[in-house]
Design an enzyme around this catalytic site. Structure first.
Site, PDB file in Angstrom:
ATOM      1  CE  LYS A 116      -1.484   1.562   4.105  1.00  0.00           C
ATOM      2  NZ  LYS A 116      -1.196   2.963   4.478  1.00  0.00           N
ATOM      3  CG  ASN A 117       2.508   2.603   3.468  1.00  0.00           C
ATOM      4  OD1 ASN A 117       1.327   2.900   3.260  1.00  0.00           O
ATOM      5  ND2 ASN A 117       2.973   2.368   4.681  1.00  0.00           N
ATOM      6  CB  CYS A 136      -4.205  10.216  12.143  1.00  0.00           C
ATOM      7  SG  CYS A 136      -2.531   9.620  12.252  1.00  0.00           S
ATOM      8  NE  ARG A 154       1.385  10.657  10.416  1.00  0.00           N
ATOM      9  CZ  ARG A 154       0.866   9.622   9.771  1.00  0.00           C
ATOM     10  NH1 ARG A 154      -0.273   9.138  10.163  1.00  0.00           N
ATOM     11  NH2 ARG A 154       1.462   9.108   8.712  1.00  0.00           N
ATOM     12  CG  ASP A 175       4.114   1.463   9.333  1.00  0.00           C
ATOM     13  OD1 ASP A 175       4.202   1.697   8.109  1.00  0.00           O
ATOM     14  OD2 ASP A 175       3.897   2.349  10.174  1.00  0.00           O
ATOM     15  NE  ARG A 190      -6.890   4.510   6.353  1.00  0.00           N
ATOM     16  CZ  ARG A 190      -6.431   5.687   6.796  1.00  0.00           C
ATOM     17  NH1 ARG A 190      -6.847   6.172   7.926  1.00  0.00           N
ATOM     18  NH2 ARG A 190      -5.543   6.365   6.106  1.00  0.00           N
TER      19      ARG A 190
HETATM   20  C1  EPZ Z   1       4.776   6.890   6.065  1.00  0.00           C
HETATM   21  O1  EPZ Z   1       4.060   7.950   6.629  1.00  0.00           O
HETATM   22  C2  EPZ Z   1       3.840   5.685   6.088  1.00  0.00           C
HETATM   23  N1  EPZ Z   1       2.634   5.972   5.310  1.00  0.00           N
HETATM   24  C3  EPZ Z   1       3.448   5.343   7.519  1.00  0.00           C
HETATM   25  O2  EPZ Z   1       2.673   4.155   7.477  1.00  0.00           O
HETATM   26  C4  EPZ Z   1       4.720   5.060   8.312  1.00  0.00           C
HETATM   27  O3  EPZ Z   1       4.372   4.803   9.654  1.00  0.00           O
HETATM   28  C5  EPZ Z   1       5.651   6.283   8.234  1.00  0.00           C
HETATM   29  O4  EPZ Z   1       5.935   6.586   6.845  1.00  0.00           O
HETATM   30  C6  EPZ Z   1       6.975   6.027   8.938  1.00  0.00           C
HETATM   31  O5  EPZ Z   1       7.601   4.917   8.369  1.00  0.00           O
HETATM   32  C7  EPZ Z   1       2.693   5.933   3.964  1.00  0.00           C
HETATM   33  O6  EPZ Z   1       3.728   5.673   3.373  1.00  0.00           O
HETATM   34  C8  EPZ Z   1       1.407   6.187   3.230  1.00  0.00           C
HETATM   35  P1  EPZ Z   1       7.006  10.235   7.957  1.00  0.00           P
HETATM   36  P2  EPZ Z   1       4.682   9.463   6.569  1.00  0.00           P
HETATM   37  O7  EPZ Z   1       6.880  11.527   7.242  1.00  0.00           O
HETATM   38  O8  EPZ Z   1       5.495   9.625   5.370  1.00  0.00           O
HETATM   39  C9  EPZ Z   1       7.604  13.379  11.411  1.00  0.00           C
HETATM   40  C10 EPZ Z   1       0.810   2.784   7.859  1.00  0.00           C
HETATM   41  O9  EPZ Z   1       0.411   2.263   8.917  1.00  0.00           O
HETATM   42  N2  EPZ Z   1       7.433  14.379  10.339  1.00  0.00           N
HETATM   43  O10 EPZ Z   1       8.097   9.311   7.568  1.00  0.00           O
HETATM   44  O11 EPZ Z   1       3.558  10.400   6.821  1.00  0.00           O
HETATM   45  C11 EPZ Z   1       6.339  12.562  11.659  1.00  0.00           C
HETATM   46  O12 EPZ Z   1       5.475  13.235  12.570  1.00  0.00           O
HETATM   47  C12 EPZ Z   1       1.291   4.218   7.868  1.00  0.00           C
HETATM   48  O13 EPZ Z   1       0.865   2.201   6.752  1.00  0.00           O
HETATM   49  C13 EPZ Z   1       7.713  15.712  10.634  1.00  0.00           C
HETATM   50  O14 EPZ Z   1       8.088  16.054  11.748  1.00  0.00           O
HETATM   51  O15 EPZ Z   1       5.618   9.450   7.847  1.00  0.00           O
HETATM   52  C14 EPZ Z   1       6.899  11.298  12.232  1.00  0.00           C
HETATM   53  O16 EPZ Z   1       7.154  11.486  13.609  1.00  0.00           O
HETATM   54  C15 EPZ Z   1       1.091   4.889   9.213  1.00  0.00           C
HETATM   55  N3  EPZ Z   1       7.547  16.642   9.646  1.00  0.00           N
HETATM   56  C16 EPZ Z   1       8.211  11.105  11.487  1.00  0.00           C
HETATM   57  O17 EPZ Z   1       8.550  12.396  10.970  1.00  0.00           O
HETATM   58  C17 EPZ Z   1       7.141  16.296   8.372  1.00  0.00           C
HETATM   59  O18 EPZ Z   1       7.032  17.199   7.508  1.00  0.00           O
HETATM   60  C18 EPZ Z   1       8.137  10.132  10.318  1.00  0.00           C
HETATM   61  O19 EPZ Z   1       7.044  10.534   9.528  1.00  0.00           O
HETATM   62  C19 EPZ Z   1       6.878  14.934   8.111  1.00  0.00           C
HETATM   63  C20 EPZ Z   1       7.032  13.997   9.098  1.00  0.00           C
END
Ligand code: EPZ
Length: 426
Positions: A24-25, A119, A124, A310, A402
């Site tokens: 999915k990701n 969420c 996020r 995850d 989802r």
């Molecule tokens: C991706 O989300 C995945 N979703 C998430 O999977 C996964 O948990 C996450 O990466 C971490 O591996 C998809 O790919 C659709 P991040 P993403 O930006 O990209 C912080 C699932 O269950 N951050 O890597 O949104 C954030 O708050 C989902 O399949 C900032 O601070 O995650 C987090 O603490 C849930 N500023 C960390 O970085 C930003 O601009 C990692 O988030 C962006 C993120």
């Protein structure tokens, strides 16, 4: 309104073969990247899950025609570039919608994307996404909760995409997609190394982009004039694979898992071996068995190649039955513990201290009605039901839909006693 729920009778040992769906990701950002392409894109191994359907709905509103040409094959083609607005009602349901931001700015010179809210797993923020767009020359405003971005032509540059939690997966995806059509070369430092980011880069290169370094913290993108369509098969879902590995271990079963890349799960498999779970590479994927006695471990989630956040909830379910005290710390999403009080309802002994949970192993879990809350917490509760004594009812399983394709069917096929009830849940 009565909702669907799963009813699970615990105790069966899972045996047989399960085929893992496409990731999915990986699918979501690659689908969004179709906005950049002139001509037809055909994606294979796309999972039929709610998040993919939601993104299809959003892409259609953005003028991209999406058509299922086979069960798991999706054709996308840009028909109209007028609308550049991603509505709040879609973005609030699925944060991953933010990955249309980069492609819209690069291809249509404008984008209006609702700021995703928080969420169940915590804040996020998208500050790193916005940093990337600004570094490439976009003008950004925040208007009524929407990010409004404009850019005549993006210009390649250097950028550092590390935040206080490390790298960002979708932030790196947005930066790569925007830089693909920029003038000049872009260097992304502290890029996310996740396999799904590398899969997006490989897809873009197959469409004529010039990206190197994917899978490392330094990605280089040489902008090109335009991207054509292509046919592409996405990578297997490493998180689904890890979820089924835990199912095999929890039930003391013997599962053959097909369509899994063990090189995408090194930290997880390493952790499982410490618990006493045996994951053996086979020609078609892997075979998973476990010793009866599970060892406690200490784990901290990290960006790839570290232990994936995850799979944190699913591992916690397994460690509830380990012989001793385990510790799990989630450094990526320190609030990602909605499964903790639900597992406690089933007899788990868990104590949360901020972003850390201490798990005191117990002899057994007891079936109970529980509430799903986010995608991976829901999976952890289904896993608990498979091993608990008695019956477990998992409510609000729309969270599970989802990101898991036909999970109940796949579990039943290897001996899981799980039934989907279309109504009667809370
Ligand atoms: C991706 O989300 C995945 N979703 C998430 O999977 C996964 O948990 C996450 O990466 C971490 O591996 C998809 O790919 C659709 P991040 P993403 O930006 O990209 C912080 C699932 O269950 N951050 O890597 O949104 C954030 O708050 C989902 O399949 C900032 O601070 O995650 C987090 O603490 C849930 N500023 C960390 O970085 C930003 O601009 C990692 O988030 C962006 C993120």
């Amino acid at each position: 309104m009565s909702l669907p729920f799963f009813e699970i009778n615990g105790g069966n040992r899972l045996r047989g073969t399960v085929r893992i769906s496409g990731a999915k990701n990986a699918a979501l950002p690659i689908m969004a990247a179709s906005i950049l392409c002139e001509g037809e894109v055909v994606l294979r191994d796309i999972p039929r899950v709610a998040d993919v359907e939601s993104l299809c709905e959003l892409l259609q509103k953005l003028g991209v025609e999406t058509t299922w040409i086979e069960d798991n094959a999706l054709r996308l083609i840009v028909r109209d570039e007028m609308n550049c607005k991603a509505e709040y009602d879609i973005v609030r349901k699925m944060r991953a919608s933010i990955c249309v931001l980069g492609p819209l700015i690069a291809k249509r010179q404008k984008a209006q994307v609702s700021m995703p809210g928080g969420c169940a797993i915590g804040d996020r923020p998208v500050n790193l996404h916005l940093r990337a767009m600004e570094r490439l020359g976009a003008d950004l405003d925040l208007v009524g909760g929407d990010i409004v971005a404009r850019a005549k032509k993006l210009v390649g540059t250097e950028m550092f995409l590390g935040g206080r939690f490390g790298s960002t997966v979708l932030g790196t995806a947005n930066a790569m997609m925007a830089a693909a059509l920029a003038d000049g070369v872009t260097v992304i430092e502290m890029a996310a190394c996740e396999p799904e980011v590398a899969d997006l880069a490989n897809f873009l290169n197959q469409c004529g982009a010039s990206i190197s370094g994917q899978g490392t913290p330094r990605i280089i993108v040489e902008g090109v004039k335009e991207l054509h369509g292509c046919e592409y098969r996405i990578i297997p879902d490493r998180i689904e694979a890890g979820t089924f590995m835990v199912a095999a271990a929890l039930t003391n079963g013997d599962l053959k898992i097909e369509n899994v890349r063990l090189d995408h799960l090194m930290a997880f498999v390493d952790c499982l071996s410490g618990v006493g779970v045996h994951v053996e590479k086979t020609t078609l994927g892997a075979e998973v068995t476990s010793s009866r006695r599970l060892e406690p471990v200490e784990v901290t989630t990290q960006p790839f190649p570290g232990f994936p956040t995850d799979l944190q909830a699913q591992l916690m379910t397994l460690l509830c039955l380990a012989d001793g005290n385990s510790v799990i710390t989630d450094k990526i999403f320190p609030d990602r513990f909605m499964h903790v009080p639900e597992l406690a309802r089933m007899g788990a002994q868990l104590r949360r201290e901020g972003g850390t949970v201490i798990i005191e192993g117990v002899k057994r879990l007891i079936g109970a009605p529980v509430m799903a809350s986010d995608l991976r917490a829901s999976a952890a509760l289904v896993l608990a039901g498979l091993v608990a004594r008695g019956t477990t009812r998992v409510n609000r399983i729309y969270h599970l839909a989802r990101g898991y394709e036909r999970m109940d069917e796949k579990l039943r096929a290897v001996g899981g006693d799980i039934q989907l009830h279309p109504e009667g849940g809370v």
